[in-house]
Design an enzyme around this catalytic site. Structure first.
Site, PDB file in Angstrom:
ATOM      1  N   ARG A 178      -2.723  -2.042  -3.314  1.00 15.49           N
ATOM      2  CA  ARG A 178      -3.945  -1.308  -3.003  1.00 15.49           C
ATOM      3  C   ARG A 178      -3.965  -0.059  -3.886  1.00 15.49           C
ATOM      4  O   ARG A 178      -3.021   0.736  -3.871  1.00 15.49           O
ATOM      5  CB  ARG A 178      -3.951  -0.883  -1.545  1.00 15.49           C
ATOM      6  CG  ARG A 178      -5.192  -0.100  -1.234  1.00 15.49           C
ATOM      7  CD  ARG A 178      -5.161   0.503   0.136  1.00 15.49           C
ATOM      8  NE  ARG A 178      -6.444   1.148   0.374  1.00 15.49           N
ATOM      9  CZ  ARG A 178      -6.656   1.974   1.382  1.00 15.49           C
ATOM     10  NH1 ARG A 178      -5.698   2.254   2.219  1.00 15.49           N
ATOM     11  NH2 ARG A 178      -7.839   2.516   1.533  1.00 15.49           N
ATOM     12  N   GLU A 218      -7.935  -5.486   5.306  1.00 12.24           N
ATOM     13  CA  GLU A 218      -7.835  -5.098   3.900  1.00 12.24           C
ATOM     14  C   GLU A 218      -6.665  -5.793   3.216  1.00 12.24           C
ATOM     15  O   GLU A 218      -6.769  -6.231   2.071  1.00 12.24           O
ATOM     16  CB  GLU A 218      -7.681  -3.575   3.798  1.00 12.24           C
ATOM     17  CG  GLU A 218      -8.972  -2.845   4.141  1.00 12.24           C
ATOM     18  CD  GLU A 218      -8.779  -1.367   4.389  1.00 12.24           C
ATOM     19  OE1 GLU A 218      -8.240  -1.021   5.458  1.00 12.24           O
ATOM     20  OE2 GLU A 218      -9.149  -0.564   3.520  1.00 12.24           O
ATOM     21  N   HIS A 252     -13.030   2.732   0.560  1.00  9.35           N
ATOM     22  CA  HIS A 252     -12.952   1.686   1.609  1.00  9.35           C
ATOM     23  C   HIS A 252     -13.655   0.408   1.167  1.00  9.35           C
ATOM     24  O   HIS A 252     -14.080  -0.397   2.004  1.00  9.35           O
ATOM     25  CB  HIS A 252     -13.624   2.137   2.931  1.00  9.35           C
ATOM     26  CG  HIS A 252     -12.884   3.196   3.687  1.00  9.35           C
ATOM     27  ND1 HIS A 252     -13.559   4.200   4.379  1.00  9.35           N
ATOM     28  CD2 HIS A 252     -11.574   3.417   3.884  1.00  9.35           C
ATOM     29  CE1 HIS A 252     -12.677   4.984   4.971  1.00  9.35           C
ATOM     30  NE2 HIS A 252     -11.465   4.532   4.691  1.00  9.35           N
ATOM     31  N   ARG A 279     -10.966  15.433   8.226  1.00 11.84           N
ATOM     32  CA  ARG A 279     -11.806  15.808   7.075  1.00 11.84           C
ATOM     33  C   ARG A 279     -13.198  16.224   7.539  1.00 11.84           C
ATOM     34  O   ARG A 279     -13.754  15.615   8.454  1.00 11.84           O
ATOM     35  CB  ARG A 279     -11.942  14.625   6.110  1.00 11.84           C
ATOM     36  CG  ARG A 279     -10.679  14.339   5.342  1.00 11.84           C
ATOM     37  CD  ARG A 279     -10.790  13.058   4.536  1.00 11.84           C
ATOM     38  NE  ARG A 279      -9.846  12.072   5.009  1.00 11.84           N
ATOM     39  CZ  ARG A 279      -9.822  10.795   4.628  1.00 11.84           C
ATOM     40  NH1 ARG A 279     -10.710  10.345   3.767  1.00 11.84           N
ATOM     41  NH2 ARG A 279      -8.913   9.977   5.099  1.00 11.84           N
ATOM     42  N   ASN A 311       0.877  -1.168   0.000  1.00  7.67           N
ATOM     43  CA  ASN A 311       0.000   0.000   0.000  1.00  7.67           C
ATOM     44  C   ASN A 311       0.917   1.221   0.000  1.00  7.67           C
ATOM     45  O   ASN A 311       1.516   1.564   1.012  1.00  7.67           O
ATOM     46  CB  ASN A 311      -0.883  -0.046   1.258  1.00  7.67           C
ATOM     47  CG  ASN A 311      -1.825   1.138   1.334  1.00  7.67           C
ATOM     48  OD1 ASN A 311      -1.792   2.051   0.502  1.00  7.67           O
ATOM     49  ND2 ASN A 311      -2.671   1.119   2.346  1.00  7.67           N
TER      50      ASN A 311
END
Ligand code: AMP
Length: 399
Positions: A91, A386, A180, A241, A7
């Site tokens: 990823r 993940e 996601h 965020r 990733n």
């Protein structure tokens, strides 16, 4: 078969080396501060060992070279030769509309990832750099891309379109994509297994609550709405965020000169808002909860966070009509019993009865229900994986 999962971020590389199909993790780690002044820092784990190295890594190529040396040499090594690695799973955040599942990377796939950099400028360029670097360093390996957006390719048009002139979608791809996806899909598969039914027979609401947060409404195993949008900024309140706000606020900020330009606006919304912006003491939920009795802004941030999650939960319950389970995952979803309790309390009329004691006892790494046995809709905590999901997809394509 050994599968290496990468990733790649703008200044970091996270990695795990899996022995498949058993999904046994041989080694994992993260290299941070690549290309920054001073040394990069590698944290590497294998077996019971954990090491920290300062690394001279001016770029990702140098970083990946060092990681691969770490995997093959000395006490940190877990393999004799790089030729033992047969596939690399990457990823990739944004696959746009055309990519609907994990794919073996070829020139066309690279072109799509490059094109989608316009929609994910922070994530796709380093993802692509990781792919090119891995191909150079491990040329014999099959390279596979697993996309955050792919699971949401089933969103119906009524859910993914913004109520803007349709031409903006048709000409510029402005729509909701969702993110996601790998995590939402993983926990959905696990939840279906707990329910003892095929995923295609399950309606679920999955809540990935970490530093980035998103929720997904899953109908018959397919994503039918999700809270993130064209970018991972929309929806829930997150660590730094803003999530949802009236778009007129942006016009107002620019028109009054309270932000100078698009770059400053981007920083404000992505890096200075959310839990950090409201609390004034940071984006870490643990810190906020430790301080919320004494610090009203920390309390407000936690309350706002949970309010938004409840808002989406209610919306998705109505969208689905019937719901077989609610799932919490991600750093906050898996560990934060306080937030889970605030989100799920008082929802008995909707069929959700929290078991406060079980919820409080559900700590890191545990999987299970946090509702009472007679709750019409169970809520589960399921740790996400993940990387394991990326390894599985990569193995399936490589074998
Ligand atoms: P992630 O991005 O999934 O790694 O999640 C990071 C978020 O999880 C941060 O906001 C952490 O504060 C939060 N987190 C991790 N552990 C806990 C915990 N025990 N209690 C509350 N929040 C936690």
């Amino acid at each position: 078969m050994l599968v290496f999962v990468i990733n790649c971020g703008s200044s970091s590389i996270k990695y795990q080396l899996f022995d498949m199909p058993e999904k046994r993790v041989l080694a994992r780690g993260v290299l941070e501060r690549i290309g920054e002044t001073g040394s990069a820092v590698l944290t590497h784990r294998a077996g019971d060992g954990k090491w920290n190295f300062e690394v001279d890594a001016p770029d990702h190529r140098a970083g990946l070279d060092f990681i691969l040396r770490t995997l093959t040499t000395g006490e940190t090594g877990v393999i004799k030769d790089l030729s033992e690695i047969k596939a690399v799973g990457h990823r990739v955040v944004h696959g746009g509309e055309s990519i609907r599942e994990a794919v073996v990377i070829d020139a066309d796939v690279e072109a799509v990832i490059a094109r989608c950099a316009e929609l994910a400028p922070v994530h796709n360029p380093p993802n692509l750099m990781g792919i090119r670097t891995a191909r150079d360093v491990l040329p014999a390996c099959v390279q596979v891309a697993v996309f955050d957006t792919a699971f949401h390719h089933t969103l119906p048009k009524k859910a993914y379109l913004y109520a803007l002139p349709l031409e903006l979608y048709e000409q510029h791809g402005i729509r909701k994509y969702g993110f996601h996806g790998t995590s939402h899909e993983y926990v959905a598969v696990e939840a279906a297994a707990r329910l003892g039914r095929p995923l295609s027979a399950c309606n679920l609401i999955t809540c990935h609550l970490g530093n980035g947060c998103s929720m997904t409404a899953i109908e018959g195993g397919r994503s039918v709405d999700t809270s993130m949008g064209m970018t991972p900024l929309q929806g829930l309140m997150m660590g730094t965020r803003s999530g949802d706000l009236d778009p007129a606020v942006l016009v107002h900020l620019l028109r009054n000169g309270w932000v100078a330009d698009a770059a400053e606006l981007d920083r404000l919304l992505n890096r200075k808002s959310g839990l950090a912006g409201i609390s004034g003491i940071g984006n870490d939920m643990r810190t906020l909860e430790e301080n919320m009795d004494a610090n009203p802004r920390a309390l407000l941030a936690v309350e706002m966070f949970c309010h938004r999650v409840r808002f989406y939960l209610g919306g998705y319950l109505a969208l689905l009509g019937t719901c077989d389970a609610i799932v919490f995952t991600g750093g906050i979803g898996e560990n934060d019993h306080i937030a889970r309790a605030v989100v799920l309390s008082g929802l008995e009329a909707l069929g959700i009865t929290l078991d406060a004691d079980v919820n409080e006892a559900m700590i890191r790494g545990r999987t299970g229900a946090i509702t009472t046995p007679d709750s019409r809709i169970p809520a589960f905590v399921i740790p996400t994986d993940e990387e394991g999901m990326i390894a599985s997809r990569t193995y399936d394509l490589a074998k």
